[in-house]
Write a protein that holds these residues in place. Structure first.
Motif, short mmCIF file in Angstrom:
data_model
loop_
_atom_site.label_atom_id
_atom_site.label_comp_id
_atom_site.label_asym_id
_atom_site.label_seq_id
_atom_site.Cartn_x
_atom_site.Cartn_y
_atom_site.Cartn_z
N HIS A 14 0.84 -1.20 0.00
CA HIS A 14 0.00 0.00 0.00
C HIS A 14 0.87 1.26 0.00
O HIS A 14 0.64 2.18 -0.78
N TYR A 24 -2.32 8.05 8.28
CA TYR A 24 -3.41 7.09 8.43
C TYR A 24 -3.78 6.98 9.90
O TYR A 24 -2.94 7.16 10.78
N THR A 25 -5.04 6.63 10.14
CA THR A 25 -5.44 6.32 11.51
C THR A 25 -4.96 4.90 11.81
O THR A 25 -4.72 4.10 10.89
N ALA A 27 -6.75 2.63 12.93
CA ALA A 27 -7.80 1.73 12.42
C ALA A 27 -7.59 1.44 10.94
O ALA A 27 -7.75 0.30 10.49
N GLU A 28 -7.21 2.46 10.16
CA GLU A 28 -6.96 2.26 8.73
C GLU A 28 -5.78 1.31 8.51
O GLU A 28 -5.82 0.43 7.64
N SER A 30 -4.69 -0.91 10.68
CA SER A 30 -5.11 -2.21 11.18
C SER A 30 -5.92 -2.98 10.14
O SER A 30 -5.80 -4.20 10.01
N ASP A 31 -6.71 -2.25 9.35
CA ASP A 31 -7.51 -2.88 8.30
C ASP A 31 -6.64 -3.49 7.21
O ASP A 31 -7.08 -4.42 6.51
N LEU A 32 -5.43 -2.97 7.03
CA LEU A 32 -4.52 -3.49 6.00
C LEU A 32 -3.76 -4.73 6.46
O LEU A 32 -3.19 -5.43 5.64
N PRO A 34 -3.59 -8.39 8.14
CA PRO A 34 -4.39 -9.56 8.52
C PRO A 34 -4.34 -9.79 10.02
O PRO A 34 -3.27 -9.84 10.62
N GLY A 36 -5.18 -7.62 12.13
CA GLY A 36 -5.09 -6.30 12.77
C GLY A 36 -3.76 -6.07 13.46
O GLY A 36 -2.91 -6.96 13.54
N TYR A 42 -0.86 0.22 19.56
CA TYR A 42 -1.74 1.30 20.02
C TYR A 42 -1.20 1.99 21.27
O TYR A 42 -1.58 3.10 21.57
#
Length: 87
Positions: A14, A24-25, A27-28, A30-32, A34, A36, A42
């Protein structure tokens, strides 16, 4: 544990498609990844340390030509292109 760990390949790939600084946040990001991000991502800025070739997550953004700059209070990470990195 030896060998290649593909967990952070999607993050690396990416970032490789980006040519400038991006934010990026968590969460964003973490979405990338597998499964998380781990809880330590965090909680600890040290998890985002640059130049740590022993950790696959640190290698993922370094291999894409970026350094990571977390702001855990805001829940974001800035990825800044390395100087002189050839894409």
């Amino acid at each position: 544990m030896g060998g290649h760990v593909p967990k952070y390949d999607a993050l690396r790939d990416h970032l490789r498609r980006r040519t400038g600084e991006v934010r990026y946040t968590l969460a964003e990001i973490s979405d990338l990844v597998p499964g998380g991000l781990p809880p330590s991502a965090y909680r600890y800025e040290a998890w985002w340390a640059n130049g740590d070739g022993t950790h696959s997550h640190s290698r993922s953004w370094a291999d894409a030509g970026f350094t990571a700059h977390p702001d855990l209070d805001r829940g974001t990470v800035r990825f800044v292109p390395m100087q002189g990195h050839a894409w």
